[in-house]
Design a protein around this motif. Structure first.
Motif, PDB file in Angstrom:
ATOM      1  N   LEU A 206       0.816  -1.218   0.000  1.00 36.83           N
ATOM      2  CA  LEU A 206       0.000   0.000   0.000  1.00 36.83           C
ATOM      3  C   LEU A 206       0.846   1.264   0.000  1.00 36.83           C
ATOM      4  O   LEU A 206       0.338   2.372  -0.174  1.00 36.83           O
ATOM      5  N   HIS A 207       2.151   1.113   0.200  1.00 36.97           N
ATOM      6  CA  HIS A 207       3.023   2.294   0.252  1.00 36.97           C
ATOM      7  C   HIS A 207       3.990   2.238  -0.923  1.00 36.97           C
ATOM      8  O   HIS A 207       3.668   2.688  -2.016  1.00 36.97           O
ATOM      9  N   ARG A 240      -7.551  -3.545  -5.368  1.00 36.77           N
ATOM     10  CA  ARG A 240      -7.165  -2.140  -5.524  1.00 36.77           C
ATOM     11  C   ARG A 240      -6.306  -2.014  -6.772  1.00 36.77           C
ATOM     12  O   ARG A 240      -5.461  -2.873  -7.022  1.00 36.77           O
ATOM     13  N   LEU A 241      -6.515  -0.969  -7.509  1.00 37.58           N
ATOM     14  CA  LEU A 241      -5.728  -0.760  -8.723  1.00 37.58           C
ATOM     15  C   LEU A 241      -4.460  -0.016  -8.321  1.00 37.58           C
ATOM     16  O   LEU A 241      -4.522   1.109  -7.815  1.00 37.58           O
ATOM     17  N   GLY A 243      -1.231   2.155  -8.115  1.00 40.03           N
ATOM     18  CA  GLY A 243      -0.871   3.404  -8.787  1.00 40.03           C
ATOM     19  C   GLY A 243      -2.008   4.417  -8.790  1.00 40.03           C
ATOM     20  O   GLY A 243      -1.890   5.467  -9.425  1.00 40.03           O
ATOM     21  N   PHE A 244      -3.088   4.109  -8.058  1.00 46.83           N
ATOM     22  CA  PHE A 244      -4.240   5.027  -7.997  1.00 46.83           C
ATOM     23  C   PHE A 244      -4.681   5.209  -6.552  1.00 46.83           C
ATOM     24  O   PHE A 244      -4.593   4.277  -5.748  1.00 46.83           O
ATOM     25  N   ARG A 247      -3.814   8.958   0.208  1.00 44.39           N
ATOM     26  CA  ARG A 247      -4.380   9.444   1.450  1.00 44.39           C
ATOM     27  C   ARG A 247      -4.511  10.972   1.460  1.00 44.39           C
ATOM     28  O   ARG A 247      -5.504  11.523   1.926  1.00 44.39           O
ATOM     29  N   ARG A 294     -14.923   9.255  -3.940  1.00 47.46           N
ATOM     30  CA  ARG A 294     -13.573   9.049  -3.399  1.00 47.46           C
ATOM     31  C   ARG A 294     -12.471   9.883  -4.047  1.00 47.46           C
ATOM     32  O   ARG A 294     -11.347   9.911  -3.537  1.00 47.46           O
ATOM     33  N   ASN A 299      -1.521   8.166  -8.778  1.00 41.64           N
ATOM     34  CA  ASN A 299      -0.471   8.556  -7.828  1.00 41.64           C
ATOM     35  C   ASN A 299       0.914   8.339  -8.429  1.00 41.64           C
ATOM     36  O   ASN A 299       1.063   7.842  -9.555  1.00 41.64           O
TER      37      ASN A 299
HETATM   38  N1  ACO Z   1      -8.265   0.992  -6.351  1.00 38.35           N
HETATM   39  C1  ACO Z   1      -9.545   0.762  -6.034  1.00 38.35           C
HETATM   40  N2  ACO Z   1     -10.176   1.282  -4.972  1.00 38.35           N
HETATM   41  C2  ACO Z   1      -9.450   2.108  -4.196  1.00 38.35           C
HETATM   42  C3  ACO Z   1      -8.105   2.405  -4.456  1.00 38.35           C
HETATM   43  C4  ACO Z   1      -7.519   1.823  -5.597  1.00 38.35           C
HETATM   44  N3  ACO Z   1      -6.264   2.054  -5.920  1.00 38.35           N
HETATM   45  N4  ACO Z   1      -7.651   3.227  -3.511  1.00 38.35           N
HETATM   46  C5  ACO Z   1      -8.661   3.452  -2.666  1.00 38.35           C
HETATM   47  N5  ACO Z   1      -9.748   2.758  -3.075  1.00 38.35           N
HETATM   48  C6  ACO Z   1     -11.036   2.755  -2.456  1.00 38.35           C
HETATM   49  C7  ACO Z   1     -11.067   1.850  -1.237  1.00 38.35           C
HETATM   50  O1  ACO Z   1     -11.422   0.538  -1.577  1.00 38.35           O
HETATM   51  C8  ACO Z   1     -12.125   2.537  -0.415  1.00 38.35           C
HETATM   52  O2  ACO Z   1     -13.389   2.254  -0.959  1.00 38.35           O
HETATM   53  P1  ACO Z   1     -14.614   1.839  -0.018  1.00 38.35           P
HETATM   54  O3  ACO Z   1     -14.681   2.894   1.052  1.00 38.35           O
HETATM   55  O4  ACO Z   1     -15.743   1.812  -0.955  1.00 38.35           O
HETATM   56  O5  ACO Z   1     -14.219   0.506   0.551  1.00 38.35           O
HETATM   57  C9  ACO Z   1     -11.893   4.018  -0.698  1.00 38.35           C
HETATM   58  O6  ACO Z   1     -11.307   4.065  -1.989  1.00 38.35           O
HETATM   59  C10 ACO Z   1     -10.989   4.715   0.294  1.00 38.35           C
HETATM   60  O7  ACO Z   1      -9.854   3.926   0.478  1.00 38.35           O
HETATM   61  P2  ACO Z   1      -8.943   4.078   1.735  1.00 38.35           P
HETATM   62  O8  ACO Z   1      -8.212   2.797   1.941  1.00 38.35           O
HETATM   63  O9  ACO Z   1      -9.738   4.628   2.878  1.00 38.35           O
HETATM   64  O10 ACO Z   1      -7.955   5.178   1.298  1.00 38.35           O
HETATM   65  P3  ACO Z   1      -6.621   5.454   2.039  1.00 38.35           P
HETATM   66  O11 ACO Z   1      -6.439   6.911   2.050  1.00 38.35           O
HETATM   67  O12 ACO Z   1      -6.555   4.790   3.352  1.00 38.35           O
HETATM   68  O13 ACO Z   1      -5.564   4.688   1.100  1.00 38.35           O
HETATM   69  C11 ACO Z   1      -3.957   4.153  -0.485  1.00 38.35           C
HETATM   70  C12 ACO Z   1      -4.639   5.289   0.300  1.00 38.35           C
HETATM   71  C13 ACO Z   1      -3.396   3.124   0.496  1.00 38.35           C
HETATM   72  C14 ACO Z   1      -2.778   4.728  -1.291  1.00 38.35           C
HETATM   73  C15 ACO Z   1      -4.990   3.512  -1.421  1.00 38.35           C
HETATM   74  O14 ACO Z   1      -5.497   4.477  -2.323  1.00 38.35           O
HETATM   75  C16 ACO Z   1      -4.448   2.300  -2.180  1.00 38.35           C
HETATM   76  O15 ACO Z   1      -4.457   1.196  -1.670  1.00 38.35           O
HETATM   77  N6  ACO Z   1      -3.933   2.522  -3.464  1.00 38.35           N
HETATM   78  C17 ACO Z   1      -3.354   1.423  -4.204  1.00 38.35           C
HETATM   79  C18 ACO Z   1      -1.909   1.185  -3.745  1.00 38.35           C
HETATM   80  C19 ACO Z   1      -0.957   2.288  -4.203  1.00 38.35           C
HETATM   81  O16 ACO Z   1      -1.018   2.770  -5.329  1.00 38.35           O
HETATM   82  N7  ACO Z   1      -0.043   2.676  -3.272  1.00 38.35           N
HETATM   83  C20 ACO Z   1       0.959   3.714  -3.524  1.00 38.35           C
HETATM   84  C21 ACO Z   1       0.571   5.005  -2.838  1.00 38.35           C
HETATM   85  S1  ACO Z   1       1.787   6.282  -3.132  1.00 38.35           S
HETATM   86  C22 ACO Z   1       3.022   5.897  -2.027  1.00 38.35           C
HETATM   87  O17 ACO Z   1       2.788   5.423  -0.958  1.00 38.35           O
HETATM   88  C23 ACO Z   1       4.435   6.205  -2.403  1.00 38.35           C
END
Ligand code: ACO
Length: 359
Positions: A206-207, A240-241, A243-244, A247, A294, A299
């Motif tokens: 996730l990071h 989760r997709l 790259g999208f 927080r 959302r 990202n």
């Molecule tokens: N694909 C699909 N759905 C998503 C995604 C995604 N990439 N990201 C968030 N959502 C959805 C969640 O399922 C949730 O939906 P719901 O409430 O209907 O269940 C809603 O959006 C909110 O998600 P949260 O987990 O509360 O968002 P949070 O701010 O905690 O998470 C995060 C942020 C971890 C980056 C998340 O967007 C994610 O998992 N992304 C995919 C992993 C990724 O690309 N990570 C790199 C981040 S950049 C970095 O760290 C350097």
């Protein structure tokens, strides 16, 4: 109780301002776009570390120290490359940094940057059965990392690409890994321990673990025409997709565009920019339909994957290469936290059973 701590302010920092509402990242007064376009990694390290080390040399001398430190790191790690290669990417990097003694001075800081770069590059080659490439202390840090990984002379466009990448991801506010590094630094454990804490947090998908799976997703989709079905099925499964979403950024992550701009500086034959752009368009349209409230946007990790692939870095090493750059930010944050002389110690609310009376 706020389990993700998203509304908690846990530090004051002079290092960067992550403006999630407006999609802007400012690093010590400079926009991330300007650093990506014009600054080398050494420039950014000097910018981040200014004021945090009494013996910080000028920018040119910092580059010389870093080159020399890569040579020393290669000599120290060489007998252990085979052992380190037995552990997967981030675990091998974590192990390599354990060879560094803890300290809180410039010498430790520069050693950590050099050790991570040499470990990532050389261990990646050993893992794929290739000879290691020794560092060149005269090269810029980004160029040398790329040369040690690929074994090829670094073209000017690739030099700009790797420096844009390193400058873009070196620092980014109080994300999970930086917070982890600051918590450890607050105990006065030392910079090596703080950086290893950062690496451990960055490792998670996730990071920092997202960019390799971004390429797996592009491979799985194959052609833009198949994207709609593939994405719908992934979202139906609850995936989760990669790259999208972010927080903090509720609009487009500015680092994604900084890296996309760097991609445009590469020859058209390098990488899969056009496929990535087409698939990104489909994904954003689908996320807007499926999760309209959302604001899920692209990202940094999406274009990280596209750029690092174009630079011929193996996808298994993407998170480690990220760590090499982000170490500069972790170190600055660790020093900033240390200067507060206050240990990080939040409270928890007990929700377990009440006191059990003795029989
Ligand atoms: N694909 C699909 N759905 C998503 C995604 C995604 N990439 N990201 C968030 N959502 C959805 C969640 O399922 C949730 O939906 P719901 O409430 O209907 O269940 C809603 O959006 C909110 O998600 P949260 O987990 O509360 O968002 P949070 O701010 O905690 O998470 C995060 C942020 C971890 C980056 C998340 O967007 C994610 O998992 N992304 C995919 C992993 C990724 O690309 N990570 C790199 C981040 S950049 C970095 O760290 C350097």
């Amino acid at each position: 109780m706020d389990s993700g701590l998203e509304h908690i302010v846990a530090a004051e920092t002079v290092l960067s301002d992550v403006d999630g509402a407006n999609g802007q990242l400012t690093i010590r007064g400079y926009s991330v776009e300007s650093l990506a376009a014009d600054a080398s990694f050494e420039d950014v390290v000097h910018l981040l570390w200014s004021g945090f080390f009494d013996d910080l040399p000028d920018r040119t001398a910092l580059g010389r120290h870093l080159g020399q430190a890569r040579m020393e790191a290669f000599a120290r790690l060489r007998p252990h490359f085979g052992l380190l290669a037995q552990s997967p990417d981030m675990e091998g990097l974590r192990m390599a940094l354990s060879f560094c003694r803890d300290g809180d001075g410039f010498a430790t800081a520069i050693e950590l940057l050099a050790m991570s770069a040499v470990a990532v590059a050389c261990v990646s080659r050993v893992r794929s059965g290739q000879e290691t490439v020794p560092p060149n202390p005269e090269s810029g840090h980004g160029d040398d990392v790329l040369h040690m990984i690929t074994g090829r002379a670094v073209a000017p466009s690739h030099s700009r690409g790797i420096n844009a990448y390193f400058s873009t991801v070196a620092e980014h506010g109080l994300n999970a890994s930086t917070f982890a590094a600051r918590v450890v630094a607050s105990t006065q454990a030392g910079l090596t321990s703080a950086v290893i804490a950062g690496i451990s947090a960055l490792k998670g998908p996730l990071h920092g673990g997202a960019p390799g799976p971004v390429l797996d997703m592009l491979d799985g989709i194959g052609e833009p025409d198949y994207a709609e079905d593939w994405i719908r099925q992934a979202l139906d499964r609850g995936d989760r997709l990669m790259g999208f979403g972010h927080r903090v950024y509720k609009v487009r992550d500015p680092r994604a565009d900084a890296l996309k701009a760097a991609m445009h500086g590469l020859p058209r034959s390098d990488g899969r920019l056009h496929l990535a752009e087409a698939i990104e368009h489909v994904i954003l349209s689908r996320l807007a339909i499926e999760k309209p409230e959302r604001n899920l946007e692209t990202n940094v990790e999406y274009y990280t994957a596209i750029l690092l692939e174009a630079l011929a870095i193996p996808r298994t090493e993407f998170t480690c290469v990220f760590a090499c750059a982000r170490s500069a930010g972790w170190i600055a944050h660790a020093q900033e936290q240390l200067a507060t002389r206050r240990i990080v110690r939040p409270k928890s609310i007990y929700i377990g059973p009440g006191l059990v009376a003795a029989a």
